[in-house]
Every structure is written in structure tokens, then in C-alpha cells.
Design a protein around this motif. Structure first.
Motif, PDB file in Angstrom:
ATOM      1  N   ILE A  76       0.828  -1.204   0.000  1.00 50.36           N
ATOM      2  CA  ILE A  76       0.000   0.000   0.000  1.00 50.36           C
ATOM      3  C   ILE A  76       0.862   1.253   0.000  1.00 50.36           C
ATOM      4  O   ILE A  76       0.594   2.213  -0.742  1.00 50.36           O
ATOM      5  N   ALA A  77       1.906   1.252   0.828  1.00 49.67           N
ATOM      6  CA  ALA A  77       2.772   2.431   0.942  1.00 49.67           C
ATOM      7  C   ALA A  77       3.381   2.821  -0.397  1.00 49.67           C
ATOM      8  O   ALA A  77       3.585   4.006  -0.674  1.00 49.67           O
ATOM      9  N   GLU A  78       3.680   1.832  -1.224  1.00 49.16           N
ATOM     10  CA  GLU A  78       4.257   2.130  -2.535  1.00 49.16           C
ATOM     11  C   GLU A  78       3.304   2.932  -3.415  1.00 49.16           C
ATOM     12  O   GLU A  78       3.747   3.623  -4.334  1.00 49.16           O
ATOM     13  N   ALA A  79       2.002   2.846  -3.127  1.00 48.92           N
ATOM     14  CA  ALA A  79       1.013   3.575  -3.929  1.00 48.92           C
ATOM     15  C   ALA A  79       0.648   4.933  -3.334  1.00 48.92           C
ATOM     16  O   ALA A  79      -0.010   5.743  -3.994  1.00 48.92           O
ATOM     17  N   LEU A  80       1.066   5.188  -2.098  1.00 52.37           N
ATOM     18  CA  LEU A  80       0.698   6.439  -1.443  1.00 52.37           C
ATOM     19  C   LEU A  80       1.572   7.593  -1.935  1.00 52.37           C
ATOM     20  O   LEU A  80       2.719   7.388  -2.330  1.00 52.37           O
ATOM     21  N   GLY A  84       1.980  10.638   2.171  1.00 53.48           N
ATOM     22  CA  GLY A  84       1.004   9.668   2.649  1.00 53.48           C
ATOM     23  C   GLY A  84       1.479   8.955   3.901  1.00 53.48           C
ATOM     24  O   GLY A  84       2.663   8.967   4.243  1.00 53.48           O
ATOM     25  N   GLU A  85       0.538   8.299   4.581  1.00 49.91           N
ATOM     26  CA  GLU A  85       0.850   7.626   5.832  1.00 49.91           C
ATOM     27  C   GLU A  85       0.019   6.362   5.957  1.00 49.91           C
ATOM     28  O   GLU A  85      -1.178   6.353   5.661  1.00 49.91           O
ATOM     29  N   ILE A  86       0.660   5.271   6.370  1.00 44.33           N
ATOM     30  CA  ILE A  86      -0.065   4.062   6.724  1.00 44.33           C
ATOM     31  C   ILE A  86       0.196   3.759   8.193  1.00 44.33           C
ATOM     32  O   ILE A  86       1.339   3.577   8.613  1.00 44.33           O
ATOM     33  N   MET A  87      -0.870   3.784   8.972  1.00 44.07           N
ATOM     34  CA  MET A  87      -0.810   3.472  10.391  1.00 44.07           C
ATOM     35  C   MET A  87      -1.134   1.996  10.567  1.00 44.07           C
ATOM     36  O   MET A  87      -2.141   1.512  10.030  1.00 44.07           O
ATOM     37  N   CYS A  88      -0.284   1.279  11.290  1.00 42.35           N
ATOM     38  CA  CYS A  88      -0.416  -0.177  11.372  1.00 42.35           C
ATOM     39  C   CYS A  88      -0.522  -0.630  12.818  1.00 42.35           C
ATOM     40  O   CYS A  88       0.379  -0.362  13.623  1.00 42.35           O
ATOM     41  N   CYS A  89      -1.601  -1.319  13.138  1.00 49.44           N
ATOM     42  CA  CYS A  89      -1.787  -1.894  14.456  1.00 49.44           C
ATOM     43  C   CYS A  89      -1.113  -3.262  14.501  1.00 49.44           C
ATOM     44  O   CYS A  89      -1.439  -4.143  13.694  1.00 49.44           O
ATOM     45  N   GLU A  90      -0.202  -3.443  15.442  1.00 51.03           N
ATOM     46  CA  GLU A  90       0.506  -4.722  15.561  1.00 51.03           C
ATOM     47  C   GLU A  90       1.029  -4.870  16.982  1.00 51.03           C
ATOM     48  O   GLU A  90       1.490  -3.892  17.584  1.00 51.03           O
ATOM     49  N   PHE A 102      12.440  -3.423   6.523  1.00 49.78           N
ATOM     50  CA  PHE A 102      12.247  -3.405   5.075  1.00 49.78           C
ATOM     51  C   PHE A 102      11.587  -2.126   4.576  1.00 49.78           C
ATOM     52  O   PHE A 102      11.794  -1.731   3.418  1.00 49.78           O
ATOM     53  N   PHE A 103      10.835  -1.443   5.412  1.00 43.78           N
ATOM     54  CA  PHE A 103      10.375  -0.100   5.050  1.00 43.78           C
ATOM     55  C   PHE A 103      11.583   0.822   4.907  1.00 43.78           C
ATOM     56  O   PHE A 103      11.647   1.643   3.981  1.00 43.78           O
ATOM     57  N   ALA A 104      12.555   0.675   5.809  1.00 45.46           N
ATOM     58  CA  ALA A 104      13.768   1.493   5.745  1.00 45.46           C
ATOM     59  C   ALA A 104      14.554   1.183   4.480  1.00 45.46           C
ATOM     60  O   ALA A 104      15.029   2.100   3.784  1.00 45.46           O
ATOM     61  N   GLN A 105      14.702  -0.087   4.152  1.00 47.41           N
ATOM     62  CA  GLN A 105      15.435  -0.470   2.947  1.00 47.41           C
ATOM     63  C   GLN A 105      14.760   0.083   1.692  1.00 47.41           C
ATOM     64  O   GLN A 105      15.432   0.420   0.717  1.00 47.41           O
ATOM     65  N   ALA A 106      13.434   0.159   1.725  1.00 44.32           N
ATOM     66  CA  ALA A 106      12.680   0.668   0.578  1.00 44.32           C
ATOM     67  C   ALA A 106      12.652   2.195   0.543  1.00 44.32           C
ATOM     68  O   ALA A 106      12.128   2.784  -0.416  1.00 44.32           O
ATOM     69  N   GLY A 107      13.181   2.842   1.575  1.00 41.22           N
ATOM     70  CA  GLY A 107      13.159   4.299   1.636  1.00 41.22           C
ATOM     71  C   GLY A 107      11.780   4.860   1.927  1.00 41.22           C
ATOM     72  O   GLY A 107      11.467   5.998   1.559  1.00 41.22           O
ATOM     73  N   LEU A 108      10.943   4.068   2.629  1.00 37.74           N
ATOM     74  CA  LEU A 108       9.563   4.493   2.881  1.00 37.74           C
ATOM     75  C   LEU A 108       9.228   4.568   4.373  1.00 37.74           C
ATOM     76  O   LEU A 108       8.057   4.597   4.750  1.00 37.74           O
ATOM     77  N   SER A 109      10.253   4.635   5.219  1.00 38.81           N
ATOM     78  CA  SER A 109      10.008   4.687   6.664  1.00 38.81           C
ATOM     79  C   SER A 109       9.150   5.882   7.059  1.00 38.81           C
ATOM     80  O   SER A 109       8.398   5.819   8.047  1.00 38.81           O
ATOM     81  N   HIS A 110       9.258   6.971   6.308  1.00 35.97           N
ATOM     82  CA  HIS A 110       8.497   8.170   6.644  1.00 35.97           C
ATOM     83  C   HIS A 110       6.989   7.985   6.450  1.00 35.97           C
ATOM     84  O   HIS A 110       6.194   8.792   6.940  1.00 35.97           O
ATOM     85  N   LYS A 111       6.590   6.920   5.761  1.00 33.18           N
ATOM     86  CA  LYS A 111       5.165   6.666   5.552  1.00 33.18           C
ATOM     87  C   LYS A 111       4.577   5.709   6.585  1.00 33.18           C
ATOM     88  O   LYS A 111       3.356   5.529   6.634  1.00 33.18           O
ATOM     89  N   LEU A 112       5.426   5.058   7.389  1.00 25.49           N
ATOM     90  CA  LEU A 112       4.973   4.030   8.325  1.00 25.49           C
ATOM     91  C   LEU A 112       4.853   4.576   9.740  1.00 25.49           C
ATOM     92  O   LEU A 112       5.773   5.181  10.277  1.00 25.49           O
ATOM     93  N   ASN A 113       3.699   4.320  10.354  1.00 21.22           N
ATOM     94  CA  ASN A 113       3.460   4.697  11.749  1.00 21.22           C
ATOM     95  C   ASN A 113       2.877   3.471  12.447  1.00 21.22           C
ATOM     96  O   ASN A 113       1.716   3.132  12.244  1.00 21.22           O
TER      97      ASN A 113
END
Length: 211
Positions: A76-80, A84-90, A102-113
Motif C-alpha cells: 500500500i505504501a508504494e502507492a501512497l 502519505g501515511e499508513i498506520m499499522c496496528c501490531e 524493510f520499510f527502511a530499505q525501501a526508503g519508505l520509513s516516513h510513511k509508516l506509523n
């Protein structure tokens, strides 16, 4: 009953669906190598479906309930958009660590919360409207997740429920989880405030649009 479609047909759909990014392929391999239950990962068919739905709906703020190692979230983050932001309950720290790696490796850590803890306890902390929700956690609590998040979703926004056919077991429910999902599917199609389509993608995707 375990297969919704034949394994051969599902494999064909897998092969004929657009290839995942290198980041998603690496995450999938790490999930198989480093977790005890890699089948909990969404996989290409579900991941690419979610990615396309996020893009088509112009989603910017997304909530995922049940992140595991983050395959669906990263899809999903790749399409935002960049903001954009994806909040994930875990609640699994090891799974969270893999997702963040792997979010960091993809350069998308700023989209993950990541919202650490039980979803029903962390969701109320979210402020503002959501464009899309993906539910893939405790099956017996699916109804609670839906009722809690639907008021948070904007008009025209989406809620996607995974495992909505529960390996075909919704046809003749024999356990509490199968019955809960069957009851939820019936409830959704009878509501007047949403429209939905239930698709036999992997273990079933119920795609709901808020009227």
C-alpha cells in the motif's frame, strides 16, 4: 475445504499478476526465512490488489489492522503519495522489527506509523479522517474493527477485509472464527450505508465502499 480455487488456477493468477517490487520480494523472502507462520503474509495477489485500490482511490491516510511483517503495508505504501501515511496496528515486536527494517530499505520509513498494542485499544488514538482501512487480524473481532473504523472513513473511502471466505469455511461454519466471518459478510451486504463486493482472491477479500 481449503482451496477456494484450484491451486493450478491460483498459481496462474499469481504468475499473471504484475511483479512485486524488489523490496516486496525481499520482504517476502525474509518472512519465509525468519518467521514461524509465513502463510500469514498477504502475498502478491492480495498485496497488488491493495496497492491498486490505494492508487485508484487516491488514498493518503490508511489504517491497517494486523500488520505482521508488513507485506501488505509496504504494498500500500508504494502507492501512497510522498506525504502519505499508513498506520499499522501490531502487537508482535519481532514482526514489527522486520517491517521497519524493510520499510527502511525501501526508503519508505516516513510513511509508516506503527501503533503498538491491541488494535481496539490503539485505534481510538487516531485523529482525522481515513481514506482506506485494511483489516487482517483477530477474526472474531472483525465486527468490532468494522464498527470502530467505519465512522472514521471518509465518504467514498474503502474498507477491505481479508480472509473473508476463510478458506471456504464460511459456507458451512464449523468453528467460532468461520461463523464470525460468515455473520459479518451477511451483515455487510444488508447495510444501507455501504456497498461491497466479495471476491475469491486468495482466502477472500470483502471490499467495502462507504456511501
Amino acid at each position: 475445504m481449503t482451496d477456494i480455487v484450484t491451486p493450478e488456477l491460483e498459481q496462474y493468477c499469481h504468475e499473471m499478476t504484475g511483479q512485486e517490487s524488489a523490496a516486496l520480494q525481499a520482504l517476502a523472502q525474509a518472512t519465509r526465512d525468519r518467521t514461524r507462520y509465513p502463510d500469514n503474509m498477504s502475498g502478491r495477489l492480495v498485496g497488488q490488489t491493495l496497492k491498486m485500490l490505494a492508487a485508484l482511490s487516491n488514498a493518503r491516510r490508511v489504517l491497517e489492522i494486523g500488520m505482521f511483517t508488513g507485506y501488505a503495508a509496504l504494498s500500500i505504501a508504494e502507492a501512497l503519495p510522498e506525504d502519505g501515511e499508513i498506520m499499522c496496528c501490531e502487537s508482535n515486536p519481532r514482526a514489527i522489527a522486520i517491517a521497519e527494517e524493510f520499510f527502511a530499505q525501501a526508503g519508505l520509513s516516513h510513511k509508516l506509523n506503527v501503533l503498538f498494542g491491541m488494535a481496539l485499544e490503539t485505534i481510538p488514538s487516531i485523529e482525522g479522517e481515513l481514506d482506506m482501512v485494511f483489516i487482517d487480524a483477530d477474526k472474531k473481532k472483525y465486527q468490532d474493527y468494522l464498527e470502530m473504523t467505519l465512522p472514521m472513513v471518509r465518504q467514498g473511502g474503502l474498507i477491505i477485509i481479508d480472509d473473508a471466505l476463510w478458506k471456504g469455511k464460511v459456507l458451512t461454519p464449523q468453528d467460532e472464527r468461520a461463523q464470525a466471518i460468515a455473520d459479518l459478510n451477511q451483515h455487510i451486504c444488508q447495510r444501507n450505508d455501504v456497498e461491497n463486493v466479495l471476491l475469491p482472491v486468495r482466502h477472500g477479500l470483502n471490499i467495502i465502499r462507504k456511501r
